[in-house]
Design a protein around this motif. Structure first.
Motif, PDB file in Angstrom:
ATOM      1  N   VAL A 133       0.889  -1.194   0.150  1.00 36.17           N
ATOM      2  CA  VAL A 133       0.009   0.004  -0.095  1.00 36.17           C
ATOM      3  C   VAL A 133       0.964   1.102   0.003  1.00 36.17           C
ATOM      4  CG1 VAL A 133      -1.791   1.213   1.280  1.00 36.17           C
ATOM      5  CG2 VAL A 133      -2.030  -1.033   1.124  1.00 36.17           C
ATOM      6  N   LYS A 134       2.012   1.250   0.948  1.00 32.76           N
ATOM      7  CA  LYS A 134       2.902   2.486   1.162  1.00 32.76           C
ATOM      8  C   LYS A 134       3.444   2.630  -0.356  1.00 32.76           C
ATOM      9  CE  LYS A 134       4.662   1.166   5.062  1.00 32.76           C
ATOM     10  NZ  LYS A 134       5.731   1.518   6.288  1.00 32.76           N
ATOM     11  N   ARG A 135       3.714   1.465  -1.153  1.00 26.46           N
ATOM     12  CA  ARG A 135       4.560   1.540  -2.409  1.00 26.46           C
ATOM     13  C   ARG A 135       3.793   2.138  -3.564  1.00 26.46           C
ATOM     14  NH1 ARG A 135       5.755  -3.261  -2.959  1.00 26.46           N
ATOM     15  NH2 ARG A 135       4.356  -3.994  -4.449  1.00 26.46           N
ATOM     16  N   ASN A 136       2.493   1.849  -3.195  1.00 24.58           N
ATOM     17  CA  ASN A 136       1.439   2.444  -4.351  1.00 24.58           C
ATOM     18  C   ASN A 136       0.850   3.893  -4.194  1.00 24.58           C
ATOM     19  OD1 ASN A 136       0.667   0.380  -6.579  1.00 24.58           O
ATOM     20  ND2 ASN A 136       0.862  -0.993  -4.716  1.00 24.58           N
ATOM     21  N   ILE A 137       1.083   4.045  -2.932  1.00 27.03           N
ATOM     22  CA  ILE A 137       0.332   5.521  -2.467  1.00 27.03           C
ATOM     23  C   ILE A 137       1.422   6.251  -1.572  1.00 27.03           C
ATOM     24  CG2 ILE A 137      -1.377   6.707  -1.400  1.00 27.03           C
ATOM     25  CD1 ILE A 137      -2.765   4.058  -1.065  1.00 27.03           C
ATOM     26  N   PRO A 138       2.296   6.932  -2.298  1.00 24.86           N
ATOM     27  CA  PRO A 138       3.604   7.729  -1.818  1.00 24.86           C
ATOM     28  C   PRO A 138       3.168   8.701  -0.646  1.00 24.86           C
ATOM     29  CG  PRO A 138       3.460   8.078  -4.069  1.00 24.86           C
ATOM     30  CD  PRO A 138       2.434   7.011  -3.868  1.00 24.86           C
ATOM     31  N   ILE A 139       2.099   9.340  -0.721  1.00 21.19           N
ATOM     32  CA  ILE A 139       1.614  10.093   0.362  1.00 21.19           C
ATOM     33  C   ILE A 139       1.277   9.716   1.587  1.00 21.19           C
ATOM     34  CG2 ILE A 139      -0.739  10.125  -0.291  1.00 21.19           C
ATOM     35  CD1 ILE A 139      -0.871  13.156  -0.386  1.00 21.19           C
ATOM     36  N   VAL A 140       1.158   8.226   1.616  1.00 19.26           N
ATOM     37  CA  VAL A 140       0.925   7.416   2.981  1.00 19.26           C
ATOM     38  C   VAL A 140       1.993   7.187   3.674  1.00 19.26           C
ATOM     39  CG1 VAL A 140      -0.034   5.382   3.864  1.00 19.26           C
ATOM     40  CG2 VAL A 140      -1.542   6.631   2.090  1.00 19.26           C
ATOM     41  N   ARG A 141       2.080   7.553   5.049  1.00 17.87           N
ATOM     42  CA  ARG A 141       3.147   7.241   5.806  1.00 17.87           C
ATOM     43  C   ARG A 141       2.983   5.854   6.532  1.00 17.87           C
ATOM     44  NH1 ARG A 141       7.240  10.865   7.521  1.00 17.87           N
ATOM     45  NH2 ARG A 141       5.535  12.629   8.428  1.00 17.87           N
ATOM     46  N   TYR A 142       1.923   5.757   7.338  1.00 18.50           N
ATOM     47  CA  TYR A 142       1.417   4.293   8.049  1.00 18.50           C
ATOM     48  C   TYR A 142       0.570   3.807   7.442  1.00 18.50           C
ATOM     49  CZ  TYR A 142       5.458   5.810  11.237  1.00 18.50           C
ATOM     50  OH  TYR A 142       6.693   6.133  11.403  1.00 18.50           O
ATOM     51  N   VAL A 143       0.288   2.402   7.418  1.00 20.57           N
ATOM     52  CA  VAL A 143      -0.689   1.605   7.144  1.00 20.57           C
ATOM     53  C   VAL A 143      -0.752   0.478   8.234  1.00 20.57           C
ATOM     54  CG1 VAL A 143      -1.924  -0.012   5.457  1.00 20.57           C
ATOM     55  CG2 VAL A 143      -0.316   1.871   4.677  1.00 20.57           C
ATOM     56  N   MET A 144      -2.072   0.284   8.774  1.00 19.63           N
ATOM     57  CA  MET A 144      -2.380  -0.608   9.664  1.00 19.63           C
ATOM     58  C   MET A 144      -3.422  -1.452   9.447  1.00 19.63           C
ATOM     59  SD  MET A 144      -2.416  -0.754  14.040  1.00 19.63           S
ATOM     60  CE  MET A 144      -4.334  -1.363  14.199  1.00 19.63           C
ATOM     61  N   LEU A 145      -3.222  -2.783   9.013  1.00 20.42           N
ATOM     62  CA  LEU A 145      -4.358  -3.669   8.561  1.00 20.42           C
ATOM     63  C   LEU A 145      -4.971  -4.197   9.911  1.00 20.42           C
ATOM     64  CD1 LEU A 145      -3.037  -6.074   6.040  1.00 20.42           C
ATOM     65  CD2 LEU A 145      -4.397  -3.894   5.793  1.00 20.42           C
ATOM     66  N   VAL A 146      -6.275  -4.243   9.841  1.00 25.75           N
ATOM     67  CA  VAL A 146      -6.904  -4.979  11.091  1.00 25.75           C
ATOM     68  C   VAL A 146      -7.942  -5.914  10.707  1.00 25.75           C
ATOM     69  CG1 VAL A 146      -7.099  -2.719  12.390  1.00 25.75           C
ATOM     70  CG2 VAL A 146      -8.785  -3.174  10.764  1.00 25.75           C
ATOM     71  N   GLY A 147      -8.558  -6.812  11.409  1.00 26.99           N
ATOM     72  CA  GLY A 147      -9.582  -7.946  10.842  1.00 26.99           C
ATOM     73  C   GLY A 147      -9.391  -9.238  11.726  1.00 26.99           C
ATOM     74  N   ASP A 184      -9.559   9.798  -4.582  1.00 19.79           N
ATOM     75  CA  ASP A 184      -9.559   9.042  -5.572  1.00 19.79           C
ATOM     76  C   ASP A 184      -8.349   8.252  -5.767  1.00 19.79           C
ATOM     77  OD1 ASP A 184     -12.061   9.334  -5.963  1.00 19.79           O
ATOM     78  OD2 ASP A 184     -11.829  10.907  -7.621  1.00 19.79           O
ATOM     79  N   PHE A 185      -6.969   9.167  -5.688  1.00 13.39           N
ATOM     80  CA  PHE A 185      -5.707   8.627  -5.772  1.00 13.39           C
ATOM     81  C   PHE A 185      -5.588   7.382  -4.802  1.00 13.39           C
ATOM     82  CE2 PHE A 185      -1.277   9.109  -4.380  1.00 13.39           C
ATOM     83  CZ  PHE A 185      -0.819   8.563  -5.614  1.00 13.39           C
ATOM     84  N   ILE A 186      -5.865   7.904  -3.594  1.00 12.22           N
ATOM     85  CA  ILE A 186      -5.760   6.604  -2.324  1.00 12.22           C
ATOM     86  C   ILE A 186      -6.307   5.357  -2.766  1.00 12.22           C
ATOM     87  CG2 ILE A 186      -5.990   6.328   0.075  1.00 12.22           C
ATOM     88  CD1 ILE A 186      -5.604   9.190   0.843  1.00 12.22           C
ATOM     89  N   SER A 187      -7.670   5.659  -3.197  1.00 17.82           N
ATOM     90  CA  SER A 187      -8.595   4.486  -3.618  1.00 17.82           C
ATOM     91  C   SER A 187      -8.049   3.732  -4.831  1.00 17.82           C
ATOM     92  CB  SER A 187      -9.965   4.795  -4.024  1.00 17.82           C
ATOM     93  OG  SER A 187     -10.712   3.898  -4.220  1.00 17.82           O
ATOM     94  N   GLN A 188      -7.341   4.271  -5.807  1.00 27.42           N
ATOM     95  CA  GLN A 188      -6.743   3.725  -6.740  1.00 27.42           C
ATOM     96  C   GLN A 188      -5.442   2.957  -6.317  1.00 27.42           C
ATOM     97  OE1 GLN A 188      -5.991   6.704  -9.888  1.00 27.42           O
ATOM     98  NE2 GLN A 188      -8.192   7.067 -10.035  1.00 27.42           N
ATOM     99  N   GLY A 189      -4.800   3.508  -5.436  1.00 32.54           N
ATOM    100  CA  GLY A 189      -3.697   2.735  -4.848  1.00 32.54           C
ATOM    101  C   GLY A 189      -4.187   1.554  -3.964  1.00 32.54           C
ATOM    102  N   ILE A 190      -4.947   1.683  -3.509  1.00 34.35           N
ATOM    103  CA  ILE A 190      -5.622   0.443  -2.634  1.00 34.35           C
ATOM    104  C   ILE A 190      -5.890  -0.588  -3.615  1.00 34.35           C
ATOM    105  CG2 ILE A 190      -7.486  -0.458  -1.172  1.00 34.35           C
ATOM    106  CD1 ILE A 190      -5.551   1.061   0.568  1.00 34.35           C
ATOM    107  N   ASP A 191      -6.717  -0.190  -4.782  1.00 39.07           N
ATOM    108  CA  ASP A 191      -7.075  -1.226  -5.879  1.00 39.07           C
ATOM    109  C   ASP A 191      -5.704  -1.794  -6.517  1.00 39.07           C
ATOM    110  OD1 ASP A 191      -9.481  -0.501  -5.418  1.00 39.07           O
ATOM    111  OD2 ASP A 191      -9.542   0.706  -7.068  1.00 39.07           O
TER     112      ASP A 191
END
Length: 665
Positions: A526-540, A598-605
């Motif tokens: 996710v961080k590689r596809n969305i360079p504006i993102v600093r931290y990602v934490m998965l939950v589930g 939209d950019f973040i959503s595309q990065g998640i995709d």
């Protein structure tokens, strides 16, 4: 069994352990105490610079013989105050020569050195004081003194409190200024101290580090022996080919908390081992003054945790954005050339044609003159031979950015339980995304491997700690009878014994289907596809699918260490490329900037398109209204994500993922 029949571990404060020695390797080097290592350096390099502290506009310098004598004075003063054998001296404050002298003095006096984080709650401090049987505490200012007074009033156990910065404003019978404390040494003889020093053994404890395991359990007390420190120091210095005078003197800058095991190895012990010069950054280093210190001191080695590297990257990008258009074109050309060339070298795919190699060498030399050297000088790192990342999770974009400027950042791996260092990457031993090879004389083994060779990381060596103080049950679970330590991390070894750390066992997410998911590679995608993102934490955990908490790259408040609402220059530049005018996190969240969302959503995709199965896809996500930080409590000292704390802080948002309506999807 060697070492008097001792086991490889103990939970007793006065216990002795069997050393992890072999007959034909670096692991068989003669064991020595901390004092042995220090006195040898003080005698051989007596008049070389040891410590530098900024007083106003001038540096106060201690030579090695002065440093050693000051530590002896502190040790005698601790004895005068009643420090008992195998009891502790607590130290709370920003890195300084007094911090170092107190720590080494406590060890010389036969006690334990215990660093205490200034951010620790009074309750945590109380647990540390009781567990380590703390006789004396050293603080740097009145703010920390007031925290200790709360504990002192409850326990009434401190024999003395020493304050080494600011004038003492509180009247206490057992409170000493730094000068008054050192003056106590005059009534204790050298013979008395020498008898205690001579009684110390390499396989006995000399320092305790407290490791917070969960938010509810008390911190575990990691017992570190003299040999753990002296052997790990020597093995690390040899691996990194450190120089000693007169061949050359290593220069380092101390700015990350010394209560962190790895910081101590690189800041206190390696300089002593090789007679290096250690300069203390100002207390506002992480609020902006670090760059000034680096430019003035010119270190030969520098290390940082991921958010420090991101901060330096932002400083560089801010400088580049203010450049003239022609300069920007030159920098872009040079960095593209640098990244291509260095990645090709690292994977050993150099073109066989000699004339082409010569042309590339000349163009690389030109890029170095025009761009690379300027970037290094801007950061004060132009004398640095090696740069290290000390925390997990450094973004690939950050690594590539520094690599494109001919500043490769090497990774190392270690936990407090292995004295901070187990594997190292070096210019001669480097693989992309690897944490390098084990120290000479240490070993790595992967247990319970799956079909891809991924399994639990176990290590063996003289860097393996003694055990958890007063906790025999957890010690036995950590170290087996043969001396192998279960790290709690998982990863793989390649054919050349390079270690790749892929995550921690405690990070694993178990879905309601029973499938176990390692979140780390998904978060990195996710961080590689969305360079504006600093931290990602998965939950589930025990949920039907994965969701994600996201933070954007924000500036750091120079006064509090907390993240600002303002985006970093890198993030703003990304927004501009999207034709968004957002400069603040609130612009994106509260005004729901469609271009960025939209950019973040595309990065998640895009990240989901790389998923190996539907269960490893992110089904829903939310953008948080604040970046994570150490000051905010979401990150540990090495910027490791405190998942349990973050989950508790954002439990409302997490619950919303699994309701009928979601925030983003």
């Amino acid at each position: 069994m060697k070492a008097g029949g001792h086991k490889y571990w103990t939970a007793q404060r006065d216990g002795e352990v069997r050393l992890h020695q072999e007959t034909t390797s670096f692991a068989n080097n003669m064991p020595i105490t901390v004092h042995d290592m220090f006195s040898s350096t003080a005698i051989q390099y007596a008049n070389y610079t040891a410590l530098g502290s900024k007083h106003g506009d001038t540096w106060h310098i201690l030579t090695y013989i002065e440093y050693y004598e000051q530590c002896r004075r502190a040790a005698k003063a601790f004895l005068k105050l009643g420090l008992q054998r195998f009891h502790s001296v607590g130290i709370m404050g920003f890195n300084s020569e007094e911090w170092a002298i107190s720590s080494i003095g406590a060890i010389m006096a036969g006690g334990f050195s215990v660093g205490m984080l200034s951010t620790s709650s009074p309750k945590t401090c109380q647990v540390i004081v009781e567990n380590s049987e703390m006789d004396i505490v050293v603080v740097d200012n009145d703010k920390h003194l007031q925290k200790i007074i709360q504990i002192n009033g409850f326990l009434g156990r401190f024999k003395a409190i020493i304050q080494y910065k600011e004038e003492t404003r509180t009247q206490l019978e057992n409170l000493y200024s730094w000068k008054a404390f050192l003056d106590l040494a005059n009534s204790v003889s050298d013979d008395t101290l020498d008898q205690i020093i001579d009684s110390q053994k390499p396989n006995q404890c000399c320092a305790v580090f407290y490791n917070m395991v969960t938010t509810t359990d008390p911190p575990r007390a990691v017992m570190i022996s003299h040999d753990n420190i002296t052997w790990t120091t020597a093995a690390t210095a040899q691996s990194l080919s450190f120089k000693s005078p007169a061949e050359g003197q290593e220069v380092l800058v101390s700015y990350l908390p010394l209560s962190y095991m790895r910081s101590q190895i690189f800041d206190l012990w390696i300089p002593i081992s090789v007679a290096g010069a250690l300069y203390f950054a100002g207390k506002d280093a992480l609020r902006g003054s670090l760059l000034d210190t680096l430019r003035e001191v010119k270190p030969t080695l520098f290390y940082g945790v991921p958010w420090v590297w991101d901060w330096l990257l932002d400083q560089l990008k801010t400088s580049q954005l203010s450049s003239a258009p022609f300069r920007k074109k030159i920098d872009k050309w040079a960095m593209q050339l640098g990244l291509r060339t260095l990645k090709r070298q690292m994977i050993k795919q150099m073109h066989p044609q000699v004339c082409l190699r010569l042309f590339r060498k000349l163009t690389f030399y030109l890029a170095e003159k025009l761009t690379f050297n300027q970037a290094r000088s801007f950061l004060g790192l132009h004398y640095c031979r090696q740069l290290f990342n000390m925390g997990m999770g450094l973004a690939g974009t950050t690594l590539d950015y520094f690599l494109s400027l001919n500043m490769p950042i090497f990774q190392l791996y270690g936990t407090p339980e292995c004295t901070g260092v187990h594997t190292l990457s070096t210019p001669g031993h480097f693989r992309l995304l690897s944490s390098g090879k084990a120290l000479p004389g240490a070993h790595t083994n992967i247990q319970k491997q799956d079909q891809d060779g991924i399994g639990d990381i176990h290590i063996w060596g003289r860097n393996v700690f003694m055990g958890y103080l007063n906790d025999e049950e957890n010690t036995q679970e950590k170290i087996n009878l043969q001396g192998w330590m279960h790290t709690g991390d998982f990863g793989l070894l390649d054919a050349d014994n390079f270690l790749y750390v892929l995550g921690n066992v405690g990070d694993i997410i178990t879905l309601s289907s029973g499938e176990k998911i390692n979140p780390n590679p998904i978060e990195e995608r996710v961080k590689r596809n969305i360079p504006i993102v600093r931290y990602v934490m998965l939950v589930g955990q025990e949920a039907p699918y994965l969701c994600a908490l996201l933070t954007l790259k924000c500036q750091i408040n120079t006064q509090t260490g907390e993240p600002r609402d303002s985006l970093t220059s890198e993030a703003v530049a990304c927004c501009r490329q999207l034709r968004s005018q957002s400069t603040r996190l609130s612009d994106i969240i509260y005004y729901r900037d469609p271009l960025v969302l939209d950019f973040i959503s595309q990065g998640i995709d895009a990240a989901n398109a790389e998923a190996t199965s539907d269960s490893t896809k992110i089904m829903k996500w939310i953008l948080l209204d604040m970046d994570f930080s150490i000051a905010g409590g979401e990150l540990g000292l090495n910027t490791k994500l405190k998942r349990a704390i973050v989950a508790k802080m954002y439990q409302t948002e997490i619950k919303s993922f699994y309701s009928e309506e979601s925030l983003y999807s």
